[in-house]
Design an enzyme around this catalytic site. Structure first.
Site, PDB file in Angstrom:
ATOM      1  N   ASP A 194     -25.030 -13.287  32.547  1.00  0.00           N
ATOM      2  CA  ASP A 194     -25.788 -12.078  32.246  1.00  0.00           C
ATOM      3  C   ASP A 194     -25.471 -11.676  30.820  1.00  0.00           C
ATOM      4  OD1 ASP A 194     -26.954 -11.843  34.766  1.00  0.00           O
ATOM      5  OD2 ASP A 194     -25.339 -10.595  35.552  1.00  0.00           O
ATOM      6  N   ASP A 210     -33.239 -12.254  36.232  1.00  0.00           N
ATOM      7  CA  ASP A 210     -33.260 -10.980  36.953  1.00  0.00           C
ATOM      8  C   ASP A 210     -34.508 -10.180  36.598  1.00  0.00           C
ATOM      9  OD1 ASP A 210     -30.724 -11.643  37.951  1.00  0.00           O
ATOM     10  OD2 ASP A 210     -29.683 -10.550  36.361  1.00  0.00           O
TER      11      ASP A 210
END
Length: 188
Positions: A147, A161
């Protein structure tokens, strides 16, 4: 035919429906092609961004993009959203694989371009995060997702995401509008 149905290209259902000028099979194949193109684009953008982040940003200070509001900060997330469920990485892997199988099975009955786009986003995002879970350390089916998009006062996330969330929002909107994946419009 209602204006919204004409714009999104859904067939009219009922006795007064006009015969369609193109057969259903080629139209369905085009929708599957659209789903695959969107999925591949989402997957490749996610994979490329993660490779770049790992190569250039990991183990380095965050890069401020918009002052303190948005920065790129590489982290490894073994859990789900907001870092919850770190002990359940294998379960998230199974869920992602299941989502992929369901989308592939649903694609056979797909005759709606908006649904093809939504499912393509979900598929590309699920594949992106599943790739991390399978191939990244600490091991197969236990890998941590990369991330890096870090808005202030929010969870750090990635392009996979984002694709999943956008696909999910589009599915909710299509459902509220009454548009089904097979292209029919129902009125509740």
């Amino acid at each position: 035919m209602a204006e919204a149905e004409r714009i999104i290209g859904t067939p009219e259902v009922g006795d007064d429906a006009e015969p369609q000028s193109e057969p259903a099979a080629p139209r369905g194949r085009r929708r599957i092609t659209a789903l695959l193109v969107v999925a591949v684009l989402a997957y490749l953008l996610d994979l490329g961004s993660k490779m770049l982040v790992v190569a250039r940003l990991e183990h380095r200070p965050p890069i401020e993009i918009v002052g303190n509001l948005l920065k790129f900060d590489a982290i490894r997330n073994p859990g789900a959203a907001f870092g919850f469920g770190e002990a359940f990485t294998i379960i998230f892997t199974v869920i992602a694989a299941t989502v992929i199988v369901v989308i592939v099975r649903l694609a056979r009955k797909l005759y709606s371009l908006p649904w093809a786009i939504a499912l393509g986003l979900l598929l590309g995002g699920a594949l992106g995060n599943l790739t991390d879970r399978i191939f990244r350390s600490p091991g197969v089916f236990r890998g941590a997702v990369v991330d890096f998009i870090a808005p202030a006062h929010f969870a750090v996330f990635n392009l996979a995401d984002s694709a999943i969330v956008c696909g999910g929002i589009l599915i909710v909107l299509l459902s509220f509008k009454g548009l089904d994946p097979d292209g029919t419009v129902h009125k509740d």
